[in-house]
Scaffold this active site. Structure first.
Site, PDB file in Angstrom:
ATOM      1  N   HIS B 217     -35.949   2.125  -1.978  1.00  0.00           N
ATOM      2  CA  HIS B 217     -37.078   1.340  -2.429  1.00  0.00           C
ATOM      3  C   HIS B 217     -37.682   0.926  -1.011  1.00  0.00           C
ATOM      4  CE1 HIS B 217     -39.693  -1.558  -4.281  1.00  0.00           C
ATOM      5  NE2 HIS B 217     -38.810  -2.527  -4.647  1.00  0.00           N
ATOM      6  N   HIS B 257     -43.818   9.748  -4.822  1.00  0.00           N
ATOM      7  CA  HIS B 257     -43.895   8.536  -5.373  1.00  0.00           C
ATOM      8  C   HIS B 257     -43.823   8.638  -6.911  1.00  0.00           C
ATOM      9  CE1 HIS B 257     -44.967   4.542  -6.605  1.00  0.00           C
ATOM     10  NE2 HIS B 257     -44.796   4.132  -5.226  1.00  0.00           N
ATOM     11  N   ASP B 312     -45.669   4.397   2.799  1.00  0.00           N
ATOM     12  CA  ASP B 312     -44.612   4.424   3.868  1.00  0.00           C
ATOM     13  C   ASP B 312     -44.833   5.161   4.881  1.00  0.00           C
ATOM     14  OD1 ASP B 312     -43.059   2.234   2.417  1.00  0.00           O
ATOM     15  OD2 ASP B 312     -42.471   3.955   0.941  1.00  0.00           O
TER      16      ASP B 312
END
Lengths: 375, 375
Positions: B217, B257, B312
């Site tokens: 996560h 994702h 990210d």
């Protein structure tokens, strides 16, 4: 993607599990196939932990090694005890203190990274933390764990400073077994969602404690006990009180369960224990109140409609009869259910998949942004 | 009951929400209808919190009152700071320390029982706790919050003891906005499950932090950064390194994702910010590496297959360029996402239903119990 909304995820199957099965129609609960009544009567909480975590009931040498390993790590770092003392002095609620202290335990691990290794440490230490918290509230120093006592017996010893009598130890051990697992209830599911991200077991357990602290989940046995005391303080008998409360449209706590349509088997066992405790102490008040309420609601047809006594209806009076303060009931539930939380996370990891549902978006999609100085 | 197993609850709709919507095909994210790009460029994190919590963008007087209220409760009790110091001295990981300290904050509330009241306190205090932890690790005393600074600016100030330059403050504020909400990801869903039991917001937030700490996560931006440093320490260029790693079957972090099939809009914005930071500092290394890797993977056809850069991939290098230690990246994510956790729990409470799915039981149902001494 199906566009059906699954409110509360009722009846949605999120995982496969060999851990526990509830037959809500028959009033039957099994852990890995073993009837909860056999386990509650014939196995210690340590045996149940072994069963849940390792898949089978232990033979004597396995049980001895397992129990020794668990007992060896009951001690808690002085830093954690200092925070527990601070929380007790500050008037923190026991479930919140347990959540914080359990979370803090992760700083004092030994570098274990397996769910079962971390989970057994946290299971071993939760009673120590909780007993230290209660003693700190009473202005007493913590009692060091005694590795020669059982998990149940040692907790009662750390709480009071005195070794428990056999009836209390046996009753408490049974209560731990009865609460150890129960499918994917909200706290177990919380632990699972957290675990599915590959977070550590401390995160799962702290999350589980948080979920269990909610009034719709773990707090019900305390609510039942508060009801019994309210009735006792009133000038009405239990049946009259309940009748009036229901006439005013109030729900009676401890009755009804999303899964059970008949009397919860755990309630049946705890009712028996309440009877034993009443006989040995000579004080049958709570037994009288609870059985009178149950019998009245049965006459009213509630039980036939599936609104039957659940585990919370009897566990509170059992703990109260053992002299345990009301606001420790839910933390004790956590101290038992941690076994199930750890078991479910460990089992899920064998075929882990991140748990990430969706929400149906019902807001606008193209709102026009206006900067703050033009609003 | 449908007997279909919903692994990971993928595509299962568990609630309705007006908070955020992700169009994974178009690469679009909105909060209450406002495009994330407009909010990131034009609104402060405080405005975004107001929007998520109260339903509309604030007018100037509303924003001033809201920001003042938030700033007024940034301070953290000395007892919490003492525990934070203990955790830092003991080498606790930042996410675990944040989980424990946030949980502990509940002991120092002012008796608020509404989700938004508790949630705004915890949102205000998380930066204080995190900055104090980082300073304690460095052997420094905590810096008191400055109520005259923005949420973003004050965090950077508490971290370093120096007021941040405008570019850093603006960049950090944008990063907070970009991470504030994202539908029912695993940590938000954790907060929701906990909140659905009527547990307090501290329980939801501590659970959310736990979930976010998991490697599947919140930890990905740190993993990306570690990759960039690994590449930098190697004798290969970024494209060569990535090519070799993929030949060995390794996955490149920061790509792909569950929801987005195209480049994450948050990645686009952070890439721009990384460009600004590179220009203002004259150090363009991370920008060069990340864009080279993205362009190589695009040439390889990954992006066309839906394995596109996610948030990210760029957030790590942005934080690193601002001098923030790598293991604070995920805690900073938590410090932002708390806004979404609180918003979702508050929204769900308007029509609350306990979240309790089921597991499909695959174990035996009638195992024969044998007492331990006969095993």
């Amino acid at each position: 993607m199906s566009d059906e909304l699954k409110r509360g995820l009722e009846s949605v199957l999120v995982a496969e599990s060999e851990l526990s099965y509830v037959d809500g129609t028959a009033g039957k609960l099994v852990y890995r196939g073993y009837d909860i009544e056999d386990l509650a009567r014939g196995a210690s909480y340590e045996e149940v932990l072994y069963l849940l975590w390792h898949g089978s009931l232990p033979a004597p040498p396995e049980l001895a090694a397992f129990s020794d390993d668990l007992a060896a790590v009951r001690g808690v770092d002085e830093d954690v005890l200092a925070t527990v003392r601070t929380l007790a002095d500050g008037g923190e609620r026991p479930m919140a203190a347990l959540r914080t202290a359990t979370s803090m335990l992760s700083a004092y691990g030994s570098g274990e990274d397996e769910v079962l290794e971390q989970g057994s440490r946290v299971t071993a230490k939760m009673p120590t933390v909780l007993a230290a918290f209660e003693r700190a509230r009473q202005g007493e120093e913590p009692v060091d764990p005694d590795p020669n006592l059982s998990h149940a017996g040692n907790f009662l010893y750390m709480l009071t400073g005195t070794e428990p009598d056999p009836v209390s130890e046996e009753t408490f051990d049974m209560a731990l077994t009865l609460h150890a697992d129960h499918g994917l209830n909200a706290s177990t599911f919380t632990a699972l969602v957290i675990g599915s991200t590959m977070a550590d077991a401390y995160s799962s357990v702290a999350g589980g404690i948080g979920a269990l602290s909610g009034g719709l989940h773990g707090g019900a046995n305390q609510t039942v006990m508060e009801l019994l005391y309210t009735i006792d303080d009133s000038d009405k008998g239990p049946v009259e009180w309940v009748k009036d409360a229901r006439d005013e449209g109030r729900r009676i706590p401890g009755f009804g369960h999303r899964v059970y349509e008949v009397k919860d088997p755990r309630a049946r066992m705890l009712e028996e224990k309440l009877r034993d405790l009443a006989e040995s102490s000579g004080d049958g008040k709570w037994l009288e109140y609870t059985t009178a309420i149950e019998s009245h609601l049965d006459d009213e047809g509630l039980i036939a409609e599936g609104i039957a006594p659940n585990v919370d209806f009897y566990s509170g009076s059992v703990y109260d009869s053992m002299g345990i303060p009301m606001d420790l009931f839910t933390p004790i539930f956590a101290m038992s259910r941690v076994g199930g939380w750890v078991a479910h996370v460990s089992e899920y990891r064998d075929d882990n998949r991140l748990i990430r549902p969706r929400a149906r978006y019902t807001g606008p999609t193209d709102a026009e942004f206006v900067p703050v100085d033009e609003r």
